[in-house]
Structure formats: structure tokens, C-alpha cells
Design an enzyme around this catalytic site. Structure first.
Site, PDB file in Angstrom:
ATOM      1  N   MET A   1       1.467   5.270   1.087  1.00  0.00           N
ATOM      2  CA  MET A   1       1.069   6.136   2.211  1.00  0.00           C
ATOM      3  C   MET A   1       1.815   7.465   2.227  1.00  0.00           C
ATOM      4  O   MET A   1       2.862   7.618   1.609  1.00  0.00           O
ATOM      5  CB  MET A   1       1.276   5.417   3.539  1.00  0.00           C
ATOM      6  CG  MET A   1       2.717   5.162   3.903  1.00  0.00           C
ATOM      7  SD  MET A   1       2.868   4.472   5.578  1.00  0.00           S
ATOM      8  CE  MET A   1       2.389   5.885   6.594  1.00  0.00           C
TER       9      MET A   1
ATOM     10  N   TYR B   1       0.836  -1.213   0.000  1.00  0.00           N
ATOM     11  CA  TYR B   1       0.000   0.000   0.000  1.00  0.00           C
ATOM     12  C   TYR B   1       0.862   1.251   0.000  1.00  0.00           C
ATOM     13  O   TYR B   1       1.958   1.263   0.537  1.00  0.00           O
ATOM     14  CB  TYR B   1      -0.964   0.034   1.194  1.00  0.00           C
ATOM     15  CG  TYR B   1      -0.339  -0.148   2.566  1.00  0.00           C
ATOM     16  CD1 TYR B   1      -0.029  -1.408   3.054  1.00  0.00           C
ATOM     17  CD2 TYR B   1      -0.099   0.955   3.386  1.00  0.00           C
ATOM     18  CE1 TYR B   1       0.512  -1.569   4.320  1.00  0.00           C
ATOM     19  CE2 TYR B   1       0.435   0.797   4.664  1.00  0.00           C
ATOM     20  CZ  TYR B   1       0.739  -0.470   5.116  1.00  0.00           C
ATOM     21  OH  TYR B   1       1.273  -0.634   6.360  1.00  0.00           O
TER      22      TYR B   1
ATOM     23  N   SER C   1       1.796   6.770  13.155  1.00  0.00           N
ATOM     24  CA  SER C   1       0.699   6.351  12.267  1.00  0.00           C
ATOM     25  C   SER C   1      -0.623   7.003  12.679  1.00  0.00           C
ATOM     26  O   SER C   1      -1.394   7.454  11.827  1.00  0.00           O
ATOM     27  CB  SER C   1       0.531   4.830  12.275  1.00  0.00           C
ATOM     28  OG  SER C   1       1.658   4.206  11.706  1.00  0.00           O
TER      29      SER C   1
ATOM     30  N   GLN D   1       9.743  -6.464   5.531  1.00  0.00           N
ATOM     31  CA  GLN D   1       9.244  -5.268   4.860  1.00  0.00           C
ATOM     32  C   GLN D   1      10.273  -4.696   3.916  1.00  0.00           C
ATOM     33  O   GLN D   1      11.470  -4.817   4.129  1.00  0.00           O
ATOM     34  CB  GLN D   1       8.854  -4.201   5.891  1.00  0.00           C
ATOM     35  CG  GLN D   1      10.023  -3.746   6.752  1.00  0.00           C
ATOM     36  CD  GLN D   1       9.929  -2.293   7.185  1.00  0.00           C
ATOM     37  OE1 GLN D   1       8.974  -1.601   6.897  1.00  0.00           O
ATOM     38  NE2 GLN D   1      10.949  -1.824   7.859  1.00  0.00           N
TER      39      GLN D   1
ATOM     40  N   LYS E   1       2.744  10.979   4.941  1.00  0.00           N
ATOM     41  CA  LYS E   1       2.711  11.524   6.300  1.00  0.00           C
ATOM     42  C   LYS E   1       2.047  12.888   6.208  1.00  0.00           C
ATOM     43  O   LYS E   1       2.380  13.687   5.330  1.00  0.00           O
ATOM     44  CB  LYS E   1       4.122  11.590   6.859  1.00  0.00           C
ATOM     45  CG  LYS E   1       4.576  10.176   7.222  1.00  0.00           C
ATOM     46  CD  LYS E   1       5.712  10.163   8.178  1.00  0.00           C
ATOM     47  CE  LYS E   1       5.930   8.760   8.701  1.00  0.00           C
ATOM     48  NZ  LYS E   1       7.352   8.500   8.892  1.00  0.00           N
TER      49      LYS E   1
HETATM   50  O1  76R Z   1      14.921  -0.363  12.995  1.00  0.00           O
HETATM   51  C1  76R Z   1      15.290  -0.303  11.815  1.00  0.00           C
HETATM   52  O2  76R Z   1      16.259  -0.912  11.364  1.00  0.00           O
HETATM   53  C2  76R Z   1      14.516   0.523  10.875  1.00  0.00           C
HETATM   54  C3  76R Z   1      13.593   1.418  11.607  1.00  0.00           C
HETATM   55  C4  76R Z   1      12.462   1.793  10.699  1.00  0.00           C
HETATM   56  C5  76R Z   1      12.365   2.946   9.912  1.00  0.00           C
HETATM   57  C6  76R Z   1      13.365   4.077   9.771  1.00  0.00           C
HETATM   58  C7  76R Z   1      11.265   1.016  10.493  1.00  0.00           C
HETATM   59  C8  76R Z   1      10.985  -0.207  11.082  1.00  0.00           C
HETATM   60  N1  76R Z   1      10.456   1.707   9.621  1.00  0.00           N
HETATM   61  C9  76R Z   1      11.103   2.859   9.235  1.00  0.00           C
HETATM   62  C10 76R Z   1      10.649   3.814   8.342  1.00  0.00           C
HETATM   63 MN1  76R Z   1       8.567   1.175   9.079  1.00  0.00          MN
HETATM   64  N2  76R Z   1       6.742   0.619   8.461  1.00  0.00           N
HETATM   65  C11 76R Z   1       5.820   1.421   7.850  1.00  0.00           C
HETATM   66  C12 76R Z   1       4.552   0.757   7.833  1.00  0.00           C
HETATM   67  O3  76R Z   1       0.750   0.972   8.384  1.00  0.00           O
HETATM   68  C13 76R Z   1       1.415   1.846   8.969  1.00  0.00           C
HETATM   69  O4  76R Z   1       0.985   2.392  10.025  1.00  0.00           O
HETATM   70  C14 76R Z   1       2.741   2.277   8.433  1.00  0.00           C
HETATM   71  C15 76R Z   1       3.280   1.363   7.324  1.00  0.00           C
HETATM   72  C16 76R Z   1       4.738  -0.484   8.395  1.00  0.00           C
HETATM   73  C17 76R Z   1       3.694  -1.565   8.586  1.00  0.00           C
HETATM   74  C18 76R Z   1       6.113  -0.562   8.797  1.00  0.00           C
HETATM   75  C19 76R Z   1       6.686  -1.659   9.410  1.00  0.00           C
HETATM   76  N3  76R Z   1       8.404   2.904   8.012  1.00  0.00           N
HETATM   77  C20 76R Z   1       9.388   3.804   7.795  1.00  0.00           C
HETATM   78  C21 76R Z   1       8.910   4.833   6.904  1.00  0.00           C
HETATM   79  C22 76R Z   1       9.702   6.041   6.395  1.00  0.00           C
HETATM   80  C23 76R Z   1       9.489   7.116   7.388  1.00  0.00           C
HETATM   81  C24 76R Z   1      10.227   8.411   7.130  1.00  0.00           C
HETATM   82  O5  76R Z   1      11.295   8.386   6.523  1.00  0.00           O
HETATM   83  O6  76R Z   1       9.711   9.456   7.573  1.00  0.00           O
HETATM   84  C25 76R Z   1       7.583   4.509   6.617  1.00  0.00           C
HETATM   85  C26 76R Z   1       6.619   5.263   5.722  1.00  0.00           C
HETATM   86  C27 76R Z   1       7.287   3.312   7.330  1.00  0.00           C
HETATM   87  C28 76R Z   1       6.062   2.682   7.332  1.00  0.00           C
HETATM   88  N4  76R Z   1       8.779  -0.563  10.126  1.00  0.00           N
HETATM   89  C29 76R Z   1       9.897  -1.000  10.796  1.00  0.00           C
HETATM   90  C30 76R Z   1       7.928  -1.654   9.990  1.00  0.00           C
HETATM   91  C31 76R Z   1       8.546  -2.802  10.600  1.00  0.00           C
HETATM   92  C32 76R Z   1       7.915  -4.191  10.637  1.00  0.00           C
HETATM   93  C33 76R Z   1       9.752  -2.384  11.104  1.00  0.00           C
HETATM   94  C34 76R Z   1      10.801  -3.235  11.823  1.00  0.00           C
HETATM   95  C35 76R Z   1      11.712  -3.753  10.755  1.00  0.00           C
HETATM   96  C36 76R Z   1      12.835  -4.584  11.270  1.00  0.00           C
HETATM   97  O7  76R Z   1      13.235  -4.437  12.422  1.00  0.00           O
HETATM   98  O8  76R Z   1      13.314  -5.396  10.460  1.00  0.00           O
END
Ligand code: 76R
Length: 247
Positions: free
Chosen positions: A145, A143, A221, A183, A147
């Protein structure tokens, strides 16, 4: 003014959503259908070749519902290669039996809400995330999205500290799903209608709902997330593709 988040970019990504025109597909005879599928398999072999050389990745998913029947997902080092892939696909006979219902263009992105260190591009753990192989787990949830930028809820007006803190909380929730959900974060500012594409992969699709629901209660979120259409699909191997189109 707040400081822009630093981002790392990896492979370019193209998500190509197609509807199959079952009526015209059905009007062909078995031999014609087989011939058309063979041409696709040839293309697919090229994609596989490319993936084995570490120069990209691809996968096909069967999509539920009216939005599409299949989604092709490609990762490549250059945008040019993605243009060529789309063009080559459109020139196949099979493409005549499909209609592109939507598409999404982006680039694999890691944002630097992570601890600072030496050149991130040289770290193997960063490289595998910027240049990933698309997981072949059973299910995908894709999906787009944004901010929010609205009144007092404007992500882009927040201080770096506030954003760091919220992203830390975000990643702590995400990490609880380690081993269950993989992801790929796709940046699409300047490339498509939303700011990110989120691609989640899991063996058990209920984990998508659990993870996304849990994140809705998290500030980043809850306050700032704005979502496009959700696409849920099932991984289809090259062998299984024939099966999918058999009548
Ligand atoms: O910890 C890390 O190594 C990375 C940390 C991390 C970042 C920087 C991270 C972790 N995310 C990051 C950035 Mn995410 N993520 C989403 C969604 O549905 C929703 O509410 C949001 C959709 C999910 C489900 C998700 C899952 N993430 C981002 C960004 C960019 C933000 C910016 O730059 O401003 C978005 C848009 C976003 C959205 N995130 C994780 C996850 C999961 C499962 C993790 C843990 C991943 C891991 O540890 O392997």
C-alpha cells in the site's frame, strides 16, 4: 515542509510468489518428484537452522487464486542473505517447475508515531517487533500500500501533529484486534513499487476483513490509503509441503 517520520528498521524481507507448473510436475514419476522434494527439504532445514539461531525467519503459504500458488516469506539481517536465498532456490530442480509470478522486497519497519524515549533499539518489546518470528497462525493476508500524494490529500505535506493524531486513531482500531490479528509492517520506499507491505496473521481469516473494513472508515485509510493486490494464504509446514505437492 513537514518533518519526515522517523523510522526504525529491522530485518530485510523478501516475499517470493510462485506458480507451480502442475502439467510438467505431473509428467514426472513418483520417484523423480520425491527426489526433487528432498532437495527442497534440505534447503528448508537450513532455513530452520537459521531461525533457531535467531538469525531470521521463514514461512511458506499456500496462496488462493490466480496470482500465485505459494508464497515464500523470508526475514534476514542483510539484503545479501535474501539474494542468496532466492538464488539457491532458483538453482533447485523444483524451481524449474515453478514460475515467479510476483515478488516483494522490503524491510521490517516501525515508524516513530510512538512516544519518544531512550534508545528504542535497546528495548526488548521493540526488538521483538523489528526482528520477529513469522507467526505460524493458520492464515496470512499480505498486500502492498501507499499513502496518497494527490492535491489536498497529500500525506507527506501534513504537519507532524496531524499525522500523529491520525496514526493514534489508526493504532486504537488496530489494538482492538489484539490477540486476533498479528501484524508485521514492512517499509518498501526505495525497495519496491509501493511504500509499505502489510502482513497480517490470524487463526480466523474473517478477522482480516473486519479489521481492514473498520480501518477504511478511519481517516488515514479513508483519505490516504491506496492499495495494491491482496494475497490470502494458508500456512504450510515443512511436513505439509510434501502433502501439498503429492498427486
Ligand atoms: O501502537 C503501536 O504500537 C503501533 C501503532 C501503529 C503504527 C505506527 C500501528 C498499529 N500501525 C502503524 C503504522 Mn498499522 N496497519 C496498517 C494496515 O488496510 C489498511 O487500511 C491499512 C493496512 C493495517 C490493517 C494495520 C493494522 N500501519 C502503520 C503504517 C506505517 C505508517 C507510516 O509510517 O506513515 C502502515 C502503512 C500501517 C498500515 N496497525 C496497528 C494495524 C494494527 C492491527 C495495529 C495495532 C497493532 C498492535 O497494537 O499490536
Amino acid at each position: 515542509m513537514s518533518n519526515a517520520a522517523e523510522t526504525l528498521e529491522g530485518w530485510y524481507c523478501f516475499n517470493d510468489f510462485r506458480k507451480i507448473n502442475w502439467k510438467s510436475w505431473r509428467s514426472l514419476n513418483e520417484h523423480q518428484r520425491q527426489e526433487i522434494l528432498e532437495e527442497i527439504v534440505e534447503l528448508w532445514d537450513e532455513w530452520t537452522d537459521n531461525q533457531e539461531k535467531g538469525k531470521g525467519s521463514h514461512a511458506l503459504f499456500q496462496i488462493a487464486g490466480h496470482k500465485a500458488d505459494i508464497m515464500l516469506m523470508f526475514l534476514r539481517p542483510t539484503l545479501e542473505e535474501l539474494f542468496q536465498i532466492e538464488l539457491a532456490f532458483n538453482k533447485t530442480k523444483f524451481a524449474e517447475y515453478t514460475e515467479q509470478s510476483t515478488s516483494y522486497l522490503s524491510v521490517v519497519e516501525l515508524s516513530n508515531y510512538l512516544p519518544k524515549g531512550e534508545d528504542p533499539y535497546s528495548k526488548p518489546e521493540i526488538r521483538t517487533r523489528l526482528f520477529p518470528k513469522i507467526p505460524t497462525t493458520d492464515y496470512i493476508c499480505f498486500y502492498p500500500m501507499n499513502k496518497l500524494r494527490s492535491g489536498s490529500d497529500n500525506w507527506y505535506m501534513l504537519s507532524t501533529e496531524d499525522r500523529n493524531q491520525m496514526m493514534r486513531s489508526h493504532s486504537l482500531i488496530g489494538r482492538k484486534y489484539a490477540g486476533k490479528v498479528k501484524q508485521i509492517i514492512l517499509g518498501s520506499v526505495g525497495f519496491d513499487n509501493y511504500e509499505w507491505g502489510v502482513a497480517l496473521f490470524a487463526e480466523d481469516p474473517i478477522q482480516f476483513k473486519k479489521l481492514i473494513y473498520e480501518m477504511r472508515f478511519d481517516e488515514v485509510s479513508a483519505r490516504f490509503g491506496e492499495f495494491g493486490s491482496f494475497f490470502v494464504g494458508k500456512y504450510v509446514s515443512k511436513q505439509h509441503f510434501n502433502h501439498l505437492l503429492r498427486l
